[in-house]
Design a protein around this motif. Structure first.
Motif, PDB file in Angstrom:
ATOM      1  N   LEU A 176      -7.329 -13.904  11.368  1.00  0.00           N
ATOM      2  CA  LEU A 176      -6.039 -13.417  10.876  1.00  0.00           C
ATOM      3  C   LEU A 176      -6.135 -13.059   9.400  1.00  0.00           C
ATOM      4  O   LEU A 176      -5.694 -11.991   8.968  1.00  0.00           O
ATOM      5  CB  LEU A 176      -4.963 -14.482  11.084  1.00  0.00           C
ATOM      6  N   VAL A 177      -6.740 -13.973   8.627  1.00  0.00           N
ATOM      7  CA  VAL A 177      -6.874 -13.733   7.186  1.00  0.00           C
ATOM      8  C   VAL A 177      -7.708 -12.478   6.955  1.00  0.00           C
ATOM      9  O   VAL A 177      -7.315 -11.581   6.186  1.00  0.00           O
ATOM     10  CB  VAL A 177      -7.527 -14.960   6.500  1.00  0.00           C
ATOM     11  N   ALA A 178      -8.828 -12.401   7.679  1.00  0.00           N
ATOM     12  CA  ALA A 178      -9.717 -11.240   7.509  1.00  0.00           C
ATOM     13  C   ALA A 178      -8.981  -9.957   7.832  1.00  0.00           C
ATOM     14  O   ALA A 178      -9.110  -8.949   7.121  1.00  0.00           O
ATOM     15  CB  ALA A 178     -10.934 -11.394   8.431  1.00  0.00           C
ATOM     16  N   GLY A 179      -8.194  -9.995   8.919  1.00  0.00           N
ATOM     17  CA  GLY A 179      -7.446  -8.803   9.324  1.00  0.00           C
ATOM     18  C   GLY A 179      -6.497  -8.344   8.243  1.00  0.00           C
ATOM     19  O   GLY A 179      -6.465  -7.158   7.886  1.00  0.00           O
ATOM     20  N   VAL A 180      -5.743  -9.294   7.691  1.00  0.00           N
ATOM     21  CA  VAL A 180      -4.764  -8.944   6.666  1.00  0.00           C
ATOM     22  C   VAL A 180      -5.464  -8.417   5.416  1.00  0.00           C
ATOM     23  O   VAL A 180      -5.105  -7.367   4.869  1.00  0.00           O
ATOM     24  CB  VAL A 180      -3.877 -10.166   6.332  1.00  0.00           C
ATOM     25  N   VAL A 181      -6.491  -9.154   4.985  1.00  0.00           N
ATOM     26  CA  VAL A 181      -7.191  -8.783   3.752  1.00  0.00           C
ATOM     27  C   VAL A 181      -7.859  -7.419   3.902  1.00  0.00           C
ATOM     28  O   VAL A 181      -7.700  -6.538   3.051  1.00  0.00           O
ATOM     29  CB  VAL A 181      -8.232  -9.863   3.370  1.00  0.00           C
ATOM     30  N   LEU A 182      -8.584  -7.238   5.012  1.00  0.00           N
ATOM     31  CA  LEU A 182      -9.260  -5.965   5.237  1.00  0.00           C
ATOM     32  C   LEU A 182      -8.254  -4.825   5.320  1.00  0.00           C
ATOM     33  O   LEU A 182      -8.485  -3.736   4.793  1.00  0.00           O
ATOM     34  CB  LEU A 182     -10.078  -6.011   6.527  1.00  0.00           C
ATOM     35  N   GLY A 183      -7.135  -5.117   6.005  1.00  0.00           N
ATOM     36  CA  GLY A 183      -6.105  -4.094   6.137  1.00  0.00           C
ATOM     37  C   GLY A 183      -5.609  -3.606   4.792  1.00  0.00           C
ATOM     38  O   GLY A 183      -5.318  -2.427   4.610  1.00  0.00           O
ATOM     39  N   LYS A 184      -5.552  -4.529   3.825  1.00  0.00           N
ATOM     40  CA  LYS A 184      -5.099  -4.147   2.492  1.00  0.00           C
ATOM     41  C   LYS A 184      -6.229  -3.514   1.673  1.00  0.00           C
ATOM     42  O   LYS A 184      -6.025  -2.568   0.928  1.00  0.00           O
ATOM     43  CB  LYS A 184      -4.592  -5.389   1.741  1.00  0.00           C
ATOM     44  N   LEU A 185      -7.455  -4.104   1.818  1.00  0.00           N
ATOM     45  CA  LEU A 185      -8.565  -3.717   0.954  1.00  0.00           C
ATOM     46  C   LEU A 185      -9.215  -2.400   1.338  1.00  0.00           C
ATOM     47  O   LEU A 185      -9.508  -1.580   0.490  1.00  0.00           O
ATOM     48  CB  LEU A 185      -9.637  -4.814   0.959  1.00  0.00           C
ATOM     49  N   LEU A 186      -9.413  -2.218   2.661  1.00  0.00           N
ATOM     50  CA  LEU A 186     -10.226  -1.100   3.115  1.00  0.00           C
ATOM     51  C   LEU A 186      -9.713   0.270   2.645  1.00  0.00           C
ATOM     52  O   LEU A 186     -10.499   1.078   2.161  1.00  0.00           O
ATOM     53  CB  LEU A 186     -10.370  -1.133   4.643  1.00  0.00           C
ATOM     54  N   PRO A 187      -8.396   0.494   2.744  1.00  0.00           N
ATOM     55  CA  PRO A 187      -7.907   1.800   2.265  1.00  0.00           C
ATOM     56  C   PRO A 187      -8.220   2.013   0.786  1.00  0.00           C
ATOM     57  O   PRO A 187      -8.584   3.119   0.378  1.00  0.00           O
ATOM     58  CB  PRO A 187      -6.398   1.707   2.501  1.00  0.00           C
ATOM     59  N   ILE A 188      -8.102   0.929  -0.003  1.00  0.00           N
ATOM     60  CA  ILE A 188      -8.386   1.035  -1.437  1.00  0.00           C
ATOM     61  C   ILE A 188      -9.853   1.382  -1.652  1.00  0.00           C
ATOM     62  O   ILE A 188     -10.213   2.291  -2.409  1.00  0.00           O
ATOM     63  CB  ILE A 188      -8.044  -0.293  -2.163  1.00  0.00           C
ATOM     64  N   LEU A 189     -10.729   0.635  -0.906  1.00  0.00           N
ATOM     65  CA  LEU A 189     -12.162   0.875  -1.015  1.00  0.00           C
ATOM     66  C   LEU A 189     -12.487   2.308  -0.621  1.00  0.00           C
ATOM     67  O   LEU A 189     -13.175   3.032  -1.332  1.00  0.00           O
ATOM     68  CB  LEU A 189     -12.941  -0.091  -0.110  1.00  0.00           C
ATOM     69  N   LEU A 190     -11.939   2.712   0.565  1.00  0.00           N
ATOM     70  CA  LEU A 190     -12.194   4.062   1.066  1.00  0.00           C
ATOM     71  C   LEU A 190     -11.693   5.090   0.052  1.00  0.00           C
ATOM     72  O   LEU A 190     -12.367   6.077  -0.238  1.00  0.00           O
ATOM     73  CB  LEU A 190     -11.505   4.272   2.416  1.00  0.00           C
ATOM     74  N   GLY A 191     -10.508   4.763  -0.494  1.00  0.00           N
ATOM     75  CA  GLY A 191      -9.920   5.669  -1.475  1.00  0.00           C
ATOM     76  C   GLY A 191     -10.848   5.864  -2.662  1.00  0.00           C
ATOM     77  O   GLY A 191     -11.104   7.002  -3.100  1.00  0.00           O
ATOM     78  N   SER A 192     -11.458   4.772  -3.146  1.00  0.00           N
ATOM     79  CA  SER A 192     -12.329   4.864  -4.311  1.00  0.00           C
ATOM     80  C   SER A 192     -13.605   5.633  -3.965  1.00  0.00           C
ATOM     81  O   SER A 192     -14.140   6.364  -4.791  1.00  0.00           O
ATOM     82  CB  SER A 192     -12.664   3.466  -4.848  1.00  0.00           C
ATOM     83  N   VAL A 193     -14.068   5.462  -2.674  1.00  0.00           N
ATOM     84  CA  VAL A 193     -15.270   6.178  -2.257  1.00  0.00           C
ATOM     85  C   VAL A 193     -14.988   7.686  -2.243  1.00  0.00           C
ATOM     86  O   VAL A 193     -15.758   8.485  -2.767  1.00  0.00           O
ATOM     87  CB  VAL A 193     -15.755   5.707  -0.867  1.00  0.00           C
TER      88      VAL A 193
END
Lengths: 284, 275
Positions: free
Chosen positions: B256-273
Motif C-alpha cells: 500500500l505504501v509503495a503504491g501511494v509513494v510510487l503513484g506520487k513519485l513516478l510522474p515527477i520522475l518521468l516528468g524530469s526525464v
C-alpha cells in the motif's frame, strides 16, 4: 435397568387438512414394550409401514411418545433437559447416506458431532482418527463424500456417530439404499463395533440375512411387536413370518421345505454351515 | 462426470499462499481491489503489478489458470473498453465514421482494462488457493463481531457450507430427473424461449420436492448429532494467526505504501526525464 427400556409406547401420526382439522389418525406404534441390555445386538424387522422407523426415532428423542415412556440409559426422553444427553448416548444412523453427511471432507463430517458437544480440539482429532479406523475408512479421511460409494458413505456416517462416544447406536435401515457389496461392508462394520467396542447396536432392517447375527430379534407388524426371540426362535416360525409378509433366509426356507417333505431337519437353520451339518446328519 | 465438479476453482498445491489463514487472503483481496480504484497514475499500477506477480509466483498455481478466469469477462471488458474509447469527450485523435476516439478515451480504456484485469486475476488467486470450506470458516470468524448486532453469522456460514456440500448432489439429481423425463419424451431443446422455460417445469418441480425432502432429512440428522447452533461449539480446525500471517499483513502494508509513494513519485520522475 438395561440401556433402553420402553413401556406402553404409542405414537400417532395425525393428518390435518388445510384448515387444521384432523382428517385421520394413523397409529404408527401401538403399545410397544422393549428391553435392551448394554452390549446387545438387537434387530428390529418389519415390512414397510410396520412402525419400525417410528420406533427407532423414539430411541434418539427425535420423536416423543404420545403415550407411554422411553428411557435411554435411565433417562426419560420426555424430559427436555435430557434431550442432548440422550442423543449423545444413543447415536442414530439414517437410511440415505447423502442426506446425513454435513461436512465437505470425510474427517470434517466425523468431527461434526464432537464439535457440537463442545469437545476440545485435540480430542476431536483423536476421536475422528479412532472412529474412522473402527469402520475402516481412515485412508479416505481427506476425501470429499461425493467421491465415495454408498457403502463407504454409510460407514462414514457410522464413524460420525461413534465419534460422539455413544453407548448405543440405532441404525434405521442403513443398507436399504446400498448395493449388495455396500450392504456387506456396512454390516461387517456394525458387527465389529458390537464385538470389539461393545457398543449396543439396534439394527432396523427388512433384510433377513442381516439379522442372523443378532442376539435378539423383534418383528413388528402394524405398530405392534408380533414376534420376538433369538434369530433361531423367530426363524423357526416360517408360517407366521410369511403371514407378516416377511421372507426368511433362503437356507432356512430350504430346511423348512425339506422338513415338510419328511426329512429330519432341525428348526431355524440360519447359516449355510448349519444347513450342511444338518443335511449330513439326516443322510447318514 | 458431474460427481467431479468442485465448486469454486480450487487448485491443489503446497505453497505459502495456500497455507495462509483464509482471513488474510480475504482481507488482502479486498484491500487489493480497493487499492486498484484508489491508486492514481502509472506508479500505483506498477506497484499492483509487481505485488500481483509476486503472489502468483508464490502460489505455485500455473498462470493459465488465472487467465481462465479472465475469459469469462472478456465480453464485459470489451464493451466497457469500446464505450470508453468512443464516448469519452476530449481531444480527438482520429475519426471513424461518426465516432471520435479521444486522448482521454484511450487513457480511460487502458486504465479500466488494467483495473478489471487485475481485479479478476487478484480474486482468482484467492479462490484458486483457498477451499470453499476455508473461505466460509474465514468469513465466519471475520464477521463474528457482527454477532453482537444480531446478525446470525454462524448460521449464515453453516448455510453456505451446507449449500456447497449439496450443489454436486443436486446437480446429479437434476441430471437423473432430466434423463427420466427425456425417457418419457420430454423436450427440453426445441421451441422459443417461453416454450423452453415452460418445459423446465417438469424438471424443477421434482427437483424442489426432493430438495425439501433432503433438507428435512439433513435437519433431523444434524439434530440427532446434537447440533444446536453456534454456542457451546468447539472447532475441529480452529483458525489461528501464525507468524507467516503477520508477515503477509506486513507485506500488504508495504504494498500500500509503495503504491501511494510510487503513484506520487513516478510522474515527477518521468516528468524530469522528459524535461
Amino acid at each position: 435397568m438395561g440401556i433402553i427400556k420402553v413401556r406402553d409406547l404409542v405414537y400417532e401420526y395425525i393428518r390435518r387438512d388445510e384448515e387444521g382439522n384432523v382428517e385421520g389418525i394413523t397409529t404408527a406404534v401401538d403399545d410397544v414394550d422393549l428391553d435392551i441390555e448394554q452390549g446387545d445386538f438387537v434387530a428390529i424387522l418389519g415390512h414397510n409401514g410396520s412402525g419400525k422407523s417410528t420406533l427407532a426415532k423414539h430411541l434418539n428423542a427425535i420423536l416423543y411418545p404420545a403415550e407411554g415412556t422411553v428411557w435411554v440409559d435411565g433417562k426419560d426422553t420426555n424430559e427436555e433437559k435430557y434431550v442432548w444427553d440422550i442423543r449423545q448416548t444413543a447415536g442414530m444412523v439414517f437410511q440415505n447416506p447423502d442426506n446425513q453427511i454435513i461436512g465437505q471432507i470425510v474427517e470434517e463430517d466425523v468431527g461434526f458431532g464432537p464439535e457440537n458437544m463442545g469437545v476440545p480440539t485435540e480430542e476431536i482429532w483423536e476421536r475422528v482418527e479412532e472412529s474412522l479406523k473402527a469402520v475402516g475408512m481412515y485412508s479416505y479421511r481427506k476425501f470429499s463424500p461425493n467421491k465415495l460409494s454408498g457403502g463407504q458413505k454409510q460407514r462414514v456416517s457410522i464413524a460420525g456417530v461413534i465419534a460422539m462416544h455413544p453407548k448405543c447406536i440405532v441404525l434405521d435401515e442403513p443398507t436399504a439404499m446400498l448395493d449388495p457389496k455396500g450392504r456387506k461392508e456396512v454390516i461387517r462394520a456394525v458387527r465389529a463395533l458390537n464385538d470389539v467396542e461393545k457398543i449396543t447396536v439396534i439394527l432396523i432392517t427388512h433384510y433377513m440375512e442381516e439379522v442372523i447375527y443378532a442376539d435378539k430379534v423383534y418383528v413388528m407388524d402394524q405398530g405392534k411387536i408380533a414376534l420376538q426371540g433369538t434369530p433361531k426362535e423367530v426363524f423357526s416360525q416360517v408360517e407366521q413370518l410369511k403371514e407378516l409378509r416377511l421372507d426368511v433366509p433362503q437356507v432356512t426356507l430350504l430346511a423348512y421345505e425339506l422338513e415338510k417333505e419328511g426329512f429330519a431337519m432341525p428348526k431355524g437353520v440360519l447359516t449355510n454351515r448349519e444347513f450342511v451339518e444338518a443335511l449330513d446328519q439326516c443322510t447318514r | 462426470m458431474l460427481r467431479d465438479i468442485t465448486l469454486g476453482q480450487y487448485y491443489q498445491a503446497d505453497s505459502v499462499i495456500h497455507r495462509l489463514d483464509p482471513r488474510v487472503k480475504l482481507g488482502t483481496t479486498i484491500i487489493f481491489i480497493i487499492s486498484l480504484f484508489v491508486f492514481h497514475g502509472v506508479g500505483g499500477y506498477v506497484a499492483a503489478a509487481v505485488f500481483l506477480a509476486m503472489v502468483i509466483k508464490l502460489s505455485k498455481v500455473p498462470f493459465h489458470f488465472m487467465i481462465k478466469g479472465m475469459k469469462s469477462i472478456v465480453f464485459l471488458l470489451s464493451i466497457t473498453v469500446i464505450f470508453n474509447l468512443f464516448l469519452t469527450p476530449g481531444q480527438p485523435i482520429f475519426r471513424l465514421w461518426k465516432l471520435t476516439v479521444t486522448q482521454e478515451g484511450v487513457r480511460l480504456a487502458v486504465l479500466l482494462s488494467i483495473r478489471l484485469g487485475f481485479l479478476i486475476i487478484g480474486s482468482s488467486v484467492m479462490t484458486l488457493t483457498t477451499t470453499p470450506n476455508q473461505l466460509t470458516d474465514g468469513l465466519e470468524k471475520m464477521l463474528k463481531p457482527l454477532n453482537r448486532l444480531g446478525v446470525p453469522v454462524h448460521e449464515i456460514a453453516m448455510m453456505m457450507s451446507i449449500a456447497l456440500r449439496f450443489i454436486p448432489i443436486l446437480m446429479e439429481e437434476t441430471d437423473k430427473i432430466m434423463k427420466a423425463q427425456l425417457a418419457r419424451c420430454a423436450d427440453f431443446e426445441s421451441g422459443n424461449l417461453i416454450r423452453k422455460a415452460k418445459s423446465l417445469v417438469p424438471l424443477l418441480v421434482p427437483l424442489f420436492i426432493s430438495a425439501f425432502r433432503r433438507a428435512n432429512d439433513l435437519a433431523m440428522a444434524m439434530e440427532a448429532r446434537c447440533y444446536r447452533g453456534g454456542d457451546h461449539r468447539t472447532k475441529m480446525k480452529p483458525l489461528h494467526y501464525e507468524r507467516r500471517d503477520y508477515i503477509a499483513y506486513l507485506i500488504v502494508l508495504c504494498y500500500l505504501v509503495a503504491g501511494v509513494v510510487l503513484g506520487k513519485l513516478l510522474p515527477i520522475l518521468l516528468g524530469s526525464v522528459v524535461a
